[in-house]
Design an enzyme around this catalytic site. Structure first.
Site, PDB file in Angstrom:
ATOM      1  N   GLU A 253       0.844  -1.196   0.000  1.00 44.86           N
ATOM      2  CA  GLU A 253       0.000   0.000   0.000  1.00 44.86           C
ATOM      3  C   GLU A 253       0.881   1.248   0.000  1.00 44.86           C
ATOM      4  OE1 GLU A 253      -3.509   1.989   2.788  1.00 44.86           O
ATOM      5  OE2 GLU A 253      -2.159   0.473   3.631  1.00 44.86           O
ATOM      6  N   HIS A 254       1.799   1.327   0.946  1.00 44.64           N
ATOM      7  CA  HIS A 254       2.748   2.441   1.047  1.00 44.64           C
ATOM      8  C   HIS A 254       4.164   1.905   0.878  1.00 44.64           C
ATOM      9  CE1 HIS A 254      -0.656   3.429   3.869  1.00 44.64           C
ATOM     10  NE2 HIS A 254      -0.644   4.550   3.164  1.00 44.64           N
TER      11      HIS A 254
END
Length: 448
Positions: free
Chosen positions: A333-334
């Protein structure tokens, strides 16, 4: 004496590394049968009884005594009042974040386009915003005003006519920051309802809650399950899993910085995942020491510890090239590229929701105010999914305008293909518009 962190250690040189990594990344997101059935019962009740069901469920689940839906509607004036109830510093921060989010998303707007062919045929694409979008915001004192900005602003930039927000107020708890953010973001209507019943109301409509075209926003397992069930009746943004961060570091960043970056996602919940990948074994040891030392200072230390020790990892790789390979395999996601020259590695990153470049770019900046959206694909879905954006609130229609000459020429091709599929109605529809007598004579068939 502080107990050393029990965070998992992996080495890409291990013959079983792939299996260990798969196990680390595995997460079961499917609702159990009991949750599914409860959600289906709630959706059925809302479809059949509308507002009455919403009032009943709000009393039952949120502990509120309400007489009717009128008690669950917040007027615009209440949002404006919230602006006066937060501190000047909070208002300034919300407005600055909103300005940056709006500026970034303005650049995502898609325009309609068309082109004209030599025979006068016009082909193009018409971009149209959704009529109405529904925004789910978790309620209570732990709710997140940043999520309001990240979901509502792209919708308004896209040109959505009406943004409808639902936010539960358990035991009457109202988060003034959330309402202030809704005011700043331009939310049009607010209902203080939550859970699967709120998702059902947005999807199917009730006497008071308007039916929307798309439902976005985070929520608990009941909200996520409800979104699964109403998908198809309405669009949804995604079914989000636990928050994730993957840090790729060359070993030259302050270990305390990296530890805190890992904590920034681990503090969300016990299932959140924080992973560090580095070719420097000594640096991994330093970060482990920082985790041990800094953990007791965290307000959510118990949650962070459970997350770090249960789903976190420190991964040793041979070199930076292998670190990038691991990053693409994880599709986080990040992704933080905490390295000397992040631009050099960026072209090799294929799968990540958001990429944070350089040692000074902490993931937290993207969560709140950098500008890009913080609603990102999780659980490896960055392999085929993108961050929430303006394009999620716009749809595209194909435009075809045929001149007589164009219809005649295209009709020949369509006729051949349609008859090859034994669809004579298609073929004859196209053939009626063919004006070339030579083609018509040479291709005349029985029943034409």
């Amino acid at each position: 004496m502080t107990t050393p962190t029990a965070i998992r250690r992996l080495d890409a040189a291990d013959p079983d590394f792939a299996r260990h990594l798969d196990h680390l990344l595995s997460w079961e997101s499917v609702s159990d049968d009991s949750v599914n059935q409860r959600v289906l019962d709630i959706i059925k009740a809302v479809r059949e009884r509308g507002d009455a069901a919403l009032v009943e469920f709000t009393q039952k689940f949120d502990g509120l005594q309400v007489a009717s839906m009128a008690d669950l509607i917040l007027p615009r004036e209440r949002l404006e009042l919230a602006l006066t109830r937060i501190t000047p510093g909070q208002r300034e921060a919300l407005e600055k974040a909103a300005e940056r989010v709006r500026s970034y998303h303005e650049k995502q707007k898609q325009d309609s386009w068309s082109y004209t062919e030599a025979d006068g045929t016009v082909l193009g694409q018409k971009v149209t915003p959704l009529d109405r979008a529904g925004l789910y915001v978790p309620g209570g004192k732990a709710s997140y005003p940043s999520s309001v900005l990240m979901n509502a602003i792209p919708a308004k930039v896209a040109g959505v006519t009406e943004v409808v927000m639902v936010v539960p107020t358990p035991r009457g708890e109202i988060n003034e920051l959330v309402l202030a953010a809704a005011c700043i973001a331009g939310v049009d209507r607010v209902f203080t309802i939550g859970g699967a019943q709120a998702v059902a109301a947005l999807a199917y409509g009730t006497e008071s809650v308007p039916k929307v075209d798309k439902v976005v926003g985070p929520g608990n397992i009941y909200v996520a399950t409800a979104k699964r069930h109403v998908f198809g009746q309405v669009g949804i943004d995604m079914i989000a899993g636990p928050s994730e961060i993957l840090v790729v570091c060359d070993g030259q960043t302050d270990p305390d910085w990296i530890a805190m970056d890992l904590f920034s996602q681990a503090e969300h919940d016990e299932d959140a995942q924080a992973i560090l990948v580095s070719p420097d074994a000594e640096f991994l040891d330093k970060v482990a020491a920082s985790i041990t030392r800094l953990l007791p200072t965290m307000e959510r230390a118990a949650i962070v510890e459970t997350s770090i020790n249960g789903r976190g990892a420190l991964i040793k790789v041979a070199d930076m090239a292998q670190a990038i390979e691991v990053a693409n395999r994880i599709a986080p996601e990040h992704l933080e590229l905490s390295v000397a020259d992040p631009e050099a590695w960026l072209p090799q990153i294929r799968h990540a929701g958001a990429i944070f470049m350089g040692r000074h770019t902490s993931e937290a900046l993207g969560d709140y105010c950098a500008g890009p959206n913080h609603v990102l694909p999780t659980s490896g879905t960055a392999r085929f999914s993108s961050p929430l954006g303006v394009y999620d609130f716009q749809k595209r229609s194909s435009i075809i305008y045929c001149s007589p000459q164009g219809a005649s020429e295209l009709g020949k091709t369509a006729s051949v293909l349609a008859r090859g599929e034994s669809l004579s109605g298609h073929a004859r529809s196209a053939e009626y518009r063919i004006t070339d007598p030579d083609w018509t004579a040479g291709n005349k068939e029985d029943g034409k």
